[in-house]
Design an enzyme around this catalytic site. Sequence first.
Site, PDB file in Angstrom:
ATOM      1  CB  SER A 195      71.859  36.534  30.691  1.00 24.07           C
ATOM      2  OG  SER A 195      71.242  35.497  30.411  1.00 24.07           O
ATOM      3  CG  ASP A 276      74.059  30.251  35.980  1.00 23.26           C
ATOM      4  OD1 ASP A 276      72.726  30.907  35.704  1.00 23.26           O
ATOM      5  OD2 ASP A 276      75.025  31.024  35.975  1.00 23.26           O
ATOM      6  CG  HIS A 308      70.759  33.304  34.930  1.00 21.97           C
ATOM      7  ND1 HIS A 308      71.685  32.989  34.127  1.00 21.97           N
ATOM      8  CD2 HIS A 308      69.938  34.074  34.016  1.00 21.97           C
ATOM      9  CE1 HIS A 308      71.833  33.522  33.019  1.00 21.97           C
ATOM     10  NE2 HIS A 308      70.943  34.473  32.988  1.00 21.97           N
TER      11      HIS A 308
END
Length: 333
Positions: A195, A276, A308
Amino acid sequence: QALEDHYSPSRWSPRLDRDTIIDAHLAVTAAGAERAAAGQGLRSVPRPLLHRLPPPGTERARAGAQTLLHVPYGSGDREKLDIYFPTDPSETFPALVYIHGGYWQSLSKDDSGFAAPPLVSQGVAVVAVGYDIAPKGRCCPAEAAAACTAPRPPALPFVLCSGHMDAMVLQVRRSLVFLVEQYPRIRGIYLCGHSAGAHLAAMVLSTDWTEFQVVPDIKGAVLVSGVYDLEPLVHTYVNDALNMSREVAQRNSPMRHVPPAVPAACEVLVAVAQHDSPEFRRQSQEYSQALRAAGWSVSLLDLAGVDHFDVIEKLSEDSYVLTQVGRRAVPRQ
């Protein structure tokens, strides 16, 4: 609102609601249940789910490996490394440097050791990098320099305060310089970021190392569910803490600063989760295309059945496809 939804990873998971999934992520990765229960997580995790969660991953990793914790690479509060040494090290060994996510404003190196066991058992050191997260500080005038913890690189005409995006990028770069200078047994550095950490790792790939007088031997990078163009975030809630201007966002967008590949350029794996958001998936695809266009050796891995959060949590599992790919990408020397 649509843009904010697309940059809210918790909005897109089919497993849990948007509040529960973040606390569950902390519970899985954290250094210990006490820390999580003290306000950093577990508050909204239903008790039946809590009992099904594995023990905190970093806690397990620290208990089962030879470690050096909280090694300072600078003077800032969070400018520290956790180093997990190989179980059976050879005279020299590769190191995987893990850079945590948290949208540049949460998590820490203390949530970053969960991925170490499968690698240290194969003769690879794992280094978890700490950096000063927002909103601790922002860009400040020169007369306030005494309050700042990060130095000003020659290319930047202003002083950096901890918690500013420029400072975070600089800290991660400096952490690699420290590793190279202090641990000569390391032969080959492999980056892994998730991320926001994938963004910071990508910024490392764009570094002009002549400013640092050290060139780390970066052989590979695994970038997981990252953001590579920060400009869209300027207009979202994410920027409330970061306080980025458009100029700062552009300067720190790896999509806009892809250097031409050199003959010995590292191999890059850009990974993205099936669940995602469309924006995270788009950015992963476009960044991998930009790297390829500049001559880099790059692969795009679209991971089915994960979101995610568990896209990175599962790195603690030997059988997980990204763990297996990572092992192949970080060969024992």
